[in-house]
Write an enzyme that holds these catalytic residues in place. Structure first.
Site, PDB file in Angstrom:
ATOM      1  N   ASP A   1      17.621  -4.651  -2.207  1.00  0.00           N
ATOM      2  CA  ASP A   1      17.129  -5.065  -0.892  1.00  0.00           C
ATOM      3  C   ASP A   1      17.417  -3.950   0.113  1.00  0.00           C
ATOM      4  O   ASP A   1      18.558  -3.761   0.539  1.00  0.00           O
ATOM      5  CB  ASP A   1      17.804  -6.369  -0.471  1.00  0.00           C
ATOM      6  CG  ASP A   1      17.190  -6.915   0.811  1.00  0.00           C
ATOM      7  OD1 ASP A   1      16.458  -6.167   1.505  1.00  0.00           O
ATOM      8  OD2 ASP A   1      17.448  -8.095   1.133  1.00  0.00           O
ATOM      9  N   GLY A   2      16.365  -3.227   0.458  1.00  0.00           N
ATOM     10  CA  GLY A   2      16.513  -2.069   1.336  1.00  0.00           C
ATOM     11  C   GLY A   2      16.942  -2.424   2.745  1.00  0.00           C
ATOM     12  O   GLY A   2      17.357  -1.539   3.498  1.00  0.00           O
TER      13      GLY A   2
ATOM     14  N   THR B   1       0.828  -1.212   0.000  1.00  0.00           N
ATOM     15  CA  THR B   1       0.000   0.000   0.000  1.00  0.00           C
ATOM     16  C   THR B   1       0.859   1.257   0.000  1.00  0.00           C
ATOM     17  O   THR B   1       1.994   1.242   0.485  1.00  0.00           O
ATOM     18  CB  THR B   1      -0.890   0.044   1.269  1.00  0.00           C
ATOM     19  OG1 THR B   1      -0.036  -0.093   2.416  1.00  0.00           O
ATOM     20  CG2 THR B   1      -1.933  -1.055   1.277  1.00  0.00           C
ATOM     21  N   ILE B   2       0.269   2.334  -0.534  1.00  0.00           N
ATOM     22  CA  ILE B   2       0.821   3.664  -0.270  1.00  0.00           C
ATOM     23  C   ILE B   2       0.328   4.017   1.131  1.00  0.00           C
ATOM     24  O   ILE B   2      -0.835   3.763   1.468  1.00  0.00           O
ATOM     25  CB  ILE B   2       0.356   4.698  -1.328  1.00  0.00           C
ATOM     26  CG1 ILE B   2       0.912   6.096  -1.034  1.00  0.00           C
ATOM     27  CG2 ILE B   2      -1.159   4.759  -1.456  1.00  0.00           C
ATOM     28  CD1 ILE B   2       0.613   7.147  -2.128  1.00  0.00           C
ATOM     29  N   SER B   3       1.206   4.556   1.968  1.00  0.00           N
ATOM     30  CA  SER B   3       0.808   4.869   3.342  1.00  0.00           C
ATOM     31  C   SER B   3      -0.251   5.969   3.359  1.00  0.00           C
ATOM     32  O   SER B   3      -0.402   6.729   2.405  1.00  0.00           O
ATOM     33  CB  SER B   3       2.027   5.326   4.150  1.00  0.00           C
ATOM     34  OG  SER B   3       2.976   4.294   4.203  1.00  0.00           O
TER      35      SER B   3
ATOM     36  N   SER C   1       5.172   3.720  -3.986  1.00  0.00           N
ATOM     37  CA  SER C   1       4.599   4.645  -4.979  1.00  0.00           C
ATOM     38  C   SER C   1       5.553   5.764  -5.378  1.00  0.00           C
ATOM     39  O   SER C   1       5.339   6.433  -6.385  1.00  0.00           O
ATOM     40  CB  SER C   1       3.349   5.293  -4.388  1.00  0.00           C
ATOM     41  OG  SER C   1       3.720   6.105  -3.274  1.00  0.00           O
TER      42      SER C   1
ATOM     43  N   THR D   1      10.725  -7.614   3.553  1.00  0.00           N
ATOM     44  CA  THR D   1      10.747  -9.044   3.299  1.00  0.00           C
ATOM     45  C   THR D   1      11.622  -9.361   2.088  1.00  0.00           C
ATOM     46  O   THR D   1      12.326  -8.494   1.571  1.00  0.00           O
ATOM     47  CB  THR D   1       9.278  -9.514   3.096  1.00  0.00           C
ATOM     48  OG1 THR D   1       9.264 -10.902   2.869  1.00  0.00           O
ATOM     49  CG2 THR D   1       8.615  -8.828   1.919  1.00  0.00           C
TER      50      THR D   1
ATOM     51  N   HIS E   1      12.451  -3.259  -3.561  1.00  0.00           N
ATOM     52  CA  HIS E   1      12.953  -4.532  -4.107  1.00  0.00           C
ATOM     53  C   HIS E   1      12.100  -5.085  -5.247  1.00  0.00           C
ATOM     54  O   HIS E   1      12.461  -6.117  -5.808  1.00  0.00           O
ATOM     55  CB  HIS E   1      13.135  -5.560  -2.987  1.00  0.00           C
ATOM     56  CG  HIS E   1      11.887  -5.941  -2.266  1.00  0.00           C
ATOM     57  ND1 HIS E   1      11.842  -6.980  -1.364  1.00  0.00           N
ATOM     58  CD2 HIS E   1      10.638  -5.422  -2.292  1.00  0.00           C
ATOM     59  CE1 HIS E   1      10.620  -7.083  -0.880  1.00  0.00           C
ATOM     60  NE2 HIS E   1       9.866  -6.149  -1.421  1.00  0.00           N
TER      61      HIS E   1
HETATM   62  N1  SAH Z   1       6.387   4.729   1.495  1.00  0.00           N
HETATM   63  C1  SAH Z   1       5.744   3.868   0.519  1.00  0.00           C
HETATM   64  C2  SAH Z   1       5.387   2.584   1.244  1.00  0.00           C
HETATM   65  C3  SAH Z   1       5.100   1.438   0.350  1.00  0.00           C
HETATM   66  S1  SAH Z   1       4.689  -0.055   1.244  1.00  0.00           S
HETATM   67  C4  SAH Z   1       4.515   4.576  -0.025  1.00  0.00           C
HETATM   68  O1  SAH Z   1       3.874   5.273   0.769  1.00  0.00           O
HETATM   69  O2  SAH Z   1       4.182   4.413  -1.206  1.00  0.00           O
HETATM   70  C5  SAH Z   1       6.271  -0.716   1.639  1.00  0.00           C
HETATM   71  C6  SAH Z   1       7.223  -0.918   0.508  1.00  0.00           C
HETATM   72  O3  SAH Z   1       8.348  -1.615   1.003  1.00  0.00           O
HETATM   73  C7  SAH Z   1       6.679  -1.733  -0.655  1.00  0.00           C
HETATM   74  O4  SAH Z   1       6.799  -0.960  -1.827  1.00  0.00           O
HETATM   75  C8  SAH Z   1       7.582  -2.968  -0.696  1.00  0.00           C
HETATM   76  O5  SAH Z   1       7.815  -3.426  -2.017  1.00  0.00           O
HETATM   77  C9  SAH Z   1       8.838  -2.449  -0.033  1.00  0.00           C
HETATM   78  N2  SAH Z   1       9.711  -3.455   0.552  1.00  0.00           N
HETATM   79  C10 SAH Z   1       9.387  -4.511   1.354  1.00  0.00           C
HETATM   80  N3  SAH Z   1      10.497  -5.219   1.668  1.00  0.00           N
HETATM   81  C11 SAH Z   1      11.554  -4.597   1.061  1.00  0.00           C
HETATM   82  C12 SAH Z   1      12.948  -4.856   1.000  1.00  0.00           C
HETATM   83  N4  SAH Z   1      13.512  -5.916   1.618  1.00  0.00           N
HETATM   84  N5  SAH Z   1      13.721  -4.010   0.281  1.00  0.00           N
HETATM   85  C13 SAH Z   1      13.184  -2.947  -0.388  1.00  0.00           C
HETATM   86  N6  SAH Z   1      11.859  -2.660  -0.370  1.00  0.00           N
HETATM   87  C14 SAH Z   1      11.053  -3.470   0.346  1.00  0.00           C
END
Ligand code: SAH
Length: 231
Positions: free
Chosen positions: A141-142, A57-59, A88, A216, A110
């Protein structure tokens, strides 16, 4: 919590101000300039998270406002900042606005398809950010951060880490701040704030209880990640 819902971006932002979720002119100005309709086609001005595909989701607007307000002093022109789980692209765009001129916001996600989607969103909503070169979106990978563009004055994480995210903390500059939801998937998560003092020592504090999607593995989140788009 939908109390700040509006019928336009301007109305949404003025409700966030009226409810004192936004108390700073810089955050207000930034959220006026980054119109949510370009970052989610679904109910952009409703104050709740919205699905953007790929199981995420977008927060909610009030959480974006909270994050920008909390990090405001670390989002100064010239600063280098990181948005982990950029999704997003909305918050990365806001962070880029606030560090301009001279700074750079890096967004990392990711899911390659989501990174491409975020790029398209920004091209449609805030193309000036790419022209100014103050924003970079990368696939990766964040959980490991993105050392190449660090150290960072501010790091925002938009997904929950299972425990203390040491590699992100290590990429904070002295004086830098990280905010990140920490806790198990789906429950008992706490928004944590980590401040790296000028001495290098790190202090932490609990901000509030939250529920975010987990940080994840890409394939666990979206099994076909990267198969439809490799940009
Ligand atoms: N701040 C964004 C939040 C999106 S939801 C918004 O408001 O649009 C969280 C995001 O984290 C998702 O896009 C998901 O793909 C990403 N994410 C989950 N695990 C991740 C990882 N290990 N590395 C990078 N991104 C990750």
């Amino acid at each position: 919590m939908r109390r700040c819902t509006g019928s336009s971006n301007k109305e949404l932002v003025s409700r966030l101000c009226a409810e004192k979720v936004i108390t700073s002119d810089r955050v207000k100005q930034t959220m006026l300039e980054v119109d949510r309709q370009y970052y989610t086609s679904r109910s952009p001005y409703v104050d709740s998270p919205q699905g953007i595909g790929y199981a995420v989701t977008i927060s909610a607007p009030h959480m974006h406002a909270f994050a920008l307000s909390n990090l405001e002093k670390h989002l100064r022109p010239g600063n280098s900042v990181l948005d982990v789980g950029s999704g997003s692209g909305y918050l990365t765009a806001c962070m880029a606005k606030m560090v301009t001129p001279g700074g750079r916001a890096t967004g990392i996600d990711h899911i390659p398809e989501l990174v491409q989607k975020a790029k398209n969103n920004i091209v449609n909503g805030n193309p000036e950010l790419f022209e100014e070169g103050c924003l970079e979106l990368v696939v990766g990978d964040g959980r490991k951060g993105y050392p190449k563009n660090g150290p960072y004055d501010a790091i925002h994480v938009g997904a929950a880490a299972p425990d203390t995210p040491s590699s992100l903390i290590s990429q904070l500059a002295p004086g830098g701040r990280l905010i990140v939801p920490v806790g198990p998937q789906g429950s008992n998560q706490v928004m944590m704030q980590y401040d790296k003092l000028p001495s290098g020592e790190v202090s932490s504090s609990k901000l509030m209880g939250v529920i975010y999607v987990p940080l994840t593995d890409a394939k666990a989140q979206w099994p076909s990640a990267g198969l439809t788009n490799n940009k």
